[in-house]
Design an enzyme around this catalytic site. Structure first.
Site, PDB file in Angstrom:
ATOM      1  N   GLY A  60      40.401  32.482  36.883  1.00 51.67           N
ATOM      2  CA  GLY A  60      40.664  32.548  35.896  1.00 51.67           C
ATOM      3  C   GLY A  60      41.186  34.280  35.988  1.00 51.67           C
TER       4      GLY A  60
ATOM      5  N   HIS B  50      46.623  32.025  42.905  1.00 46.59           N
ATOM      6  CA  HIS B  50      45.954  31.514  42.101  1.00 46.59           C
ATOM      7  C   HIS B  50      46.670  29.838  42.260  1.00 46.59           C
ATOM      8  CE1 HIS B  50      43.720  34.158  39.812  1.00 46.59           C
ATOM      9  NE2 HIS B  50      42.944  34.020  40.768  1.00 46.59           N
TER      10      HIS B  50
ATOM     11  N   GLY C 146      41.543  32.268  49.517  1.00 40.15           N
ATOM     12  CA  GLY C 146      42.908  32.979  49.570  1.00 40.15           C
ATOM     13  C   GLY C 146      42.318  34.129  50.753  1.00 40.15           C
TER      14      GLY C 146
ATOM     15  N   SER D  37      44.192  39.409  39.561  1.00 37.40           N
ATOM     16  CA  SER D  37      43.816  39.033  37.948  1.00 37.40           C
ATOM     17  C   SER D  37      43.256  40.633  36.936  1.00 37.40           C
ATOM     18  CB  SER D  37      42.739  38.579  37.214  1.00 37.40           C
ATOM     19  OG  SER D  37      43.291  37.347  38.605  1.00 37.40           O
TER      20      SER D  37
HETATM   21  P1  AMP Z   1      39.753  34.744  42.211  1.00 34.78           P
HETATM   22  O1  AMP Z   1      40.056  34.349  40.557  1.00 34.78           O
HETATM   23  O2  AMP Z   1      39.834  36.563  42.400  1.00 34.78           O
HETATM   24  O3  AMP Z   1      37.928  35.017  41.896  1.00 34.78           O
HETATM   25  O4  AMP Z   1      40.437  34.197  42.829  1.00 34.78           O
HETATM   26  C1  AMP Z   1      39.750  32.576  43.287  1.00 34.78           C
HETATM   27  C2  AMP Z   1      40.679  32.337  44.583  1.00 34.78           C
HETATM   28  O5  AMP Z   1      42.338  32.945  44.720  1.00 34.78           O
HETATM   29  C3  AMP Z   1      40.750  33.775  46.058  1.00 34.78           C
HETATM   30  O6  AMP Z   1      40.296  32.811  47.189  1.00 34.78           O
HETATM   31  C4  AMP Z   1      41.686  34.799  45.885  1.00 34.78           C
HETATM   32  O7  AMP Z   1      41.065  35.281  47.223  1.00 34.78           O
HETATM   33  C5  AMP Z   1      42.780  34.138  45.628  1.00 34.78           C
HETATM   34  N1  AMP Z   1      43.708  34.879  45.254  1.00 34.78           N
HETATM   35  C6  AMP Z   1      43.318  35.854  44.562  1.00 34.78           C
HETATM   36  N2  AMP Z   1      44.446  36.282  44.707  1.00 34.78           N
HETATM   37  C7  AMP Z   1      44.877  36.245  45.446  1.00 34.78           C
HETATM   38  C8  AMP Z   1      46.468  36.622  45.921  1.00 34.78           C
HETATM   39  N3  AMP Z   1      46.984  37.504  45.406  1.00 34.78           N
HETATM   40  N4  AMP Z   1      47.076  35.342  46.989  1.00 34.78           N
HETATM   41  C9  AMP Z   1      46.162  34.149  47.220  1.00 34.78           C
HETATM   42  N5  AMP Z   1      45.329  34.364  47.026  1.00 34.78           N
HETATM   43  C10 AMP Z   1      44.914  34.446  46.265  1.00 34.78           C
END
Ligand code: AMP
Length: 282
Positions: free
Chosen positions: A31, A37, A149, A188
């Site tokens: 989130g 995302h 990501g 985030s």
């Molecule tokens: P998180 O909510 O931080 O657990 O991220 C969820 C997904 O979004 C994961 O696969 C992250 O690697 C990806 N993600 C987070 N930030 C970025 C970004 N700046 N660019 C690309 N993917 C991202």
């Protein structure tokens, strides 16, 4: 977009879609959504018929209680962003929906050295927590493709290893890092920074770019030392690591040869008490 908070009705809906021949893509998140995302969702919609996103702040992957408690929650805005970006299904489970028998007895995954280096070294237990949650979410959603990501590059390799053993039929699609106009990788956790720190934090990207630009004409140790000093001179309080590694294994390289190995430089550092990570494929 249909929102599910429980597993049973979600699985019923997914089964219906599968029976109709729909290809299902899955984007797990914690989130506080941003354009990083949303680029995963966009990629998912391009490759699959159905985009399923989950929002679940996974307690077992936080080795630091304060980091967990301070993790930003912006659920109304998240729902708005997902709906505006053509997400088909949002899964928003409570903790007991994911950890049905509690969080005491977690499964142990054999991750080898990957769980003890870089992020694993500074966040003990983190990748076991990540594997536990993704293992459970994949068993619930059973997607055709999982979108991850490259921002969390080591997480991508760890999950690739876990999935090779437990979900060999699910395809993994890595997605490039999305950055702010000033170069700061979207995260985030950036929400917890003051405007001044958000500007200063671009030093992490600049330090990695400095390594990228000089990889062939400077010694690796000297490069890392200069990049570290650049972070400390520009407002970062502490540097956990700056490394140059083989992108396939994440093992450190000591010299740059011409063998066409894909390299990656990665960094983790604190600014205003917030831990940021970033990387560039070289
Ligand atoms: P998180 O909510 O931080 O657990 O991220 C969820 C997904 O979004 C994961 O696969 C992250 O690697 C990806 N993600 C987070 N930030 C970025 C970004 N700046 N660019 C690309 N993917 C991202």
């Amino acid at each position: 977009m249909i929102l599910f908070k429980t597993t049973g009705p979600l699985q019923k809906q997914l089964e219906k879609l599968r029976t109709n021949g729909k290809r299902i893509g899955f984007v797990p998140t914690m989130g506080a959504l941003h354009s990083g995302h949303l680029s995963l969702i966009e990629c998912c919609k391009r490759r699959c018929d159905i985009a399923v996103c989950s929002i679940f702040v996974n307690p077992t992957q936080f080795n630091n209680k304060e980091d967990f408690e301070k993790y930003p929650v912006t659920i109304e805005n998240d729902i708005f962003l997902l709906e505006s970006n053509n997400t088909d299904i949002l899964f928003l489970p409570a903790v007991n929906e994911v950890y049905t028998t509690g969080m005491q007895q977690l499964q142990h995954f054999e991750l080898g050295y990957l769980e003890n280096i870089l992020e694993g070294k500074y966040r003990p237990g983190h990748f076991q927590g990540v594997c536990n949650v993704v293992y459970r979410l994949l068993n619930i959603v059973k997607p055709d493709v999982l979108f991850l990501g490259r921002k969390d590059y080591q997480q991508y390799l760890v999950l690739k290893k876990m999935m090779k053993e437990f979900f060999p039929d699910i395809k993994i699609e890595p997605v490039d890092i999305v950055r702010e106009a000033n170069g700061l990788a979207m995260s985030s956790r950036n929400m917890r920074l003051s405007e001044d720190a958000r500007n200063k934090a671009t030093a992490i990207y600049q330090s990695l770019q400095f390594i990228q630009q000089n990889i062939y004409n400077k010694d690796i140790e000297a490069l890392k030392a200069e990049a570290t000093n650049n972070l400390l001179d520009n407002g970062f309080e502490k540097v956990d690591y700056i490394k140059i590694c083989d992108a396939g294994t994440l093992l450190p390289v000591t010299s740059v040869s011409n063998d066409k190995k894909q390299l990656i430089t990665l960094a983790a550092a604190f600014i205003e008490n917030v831990r940021l990570i970033d990387n560039i494929l070289l």
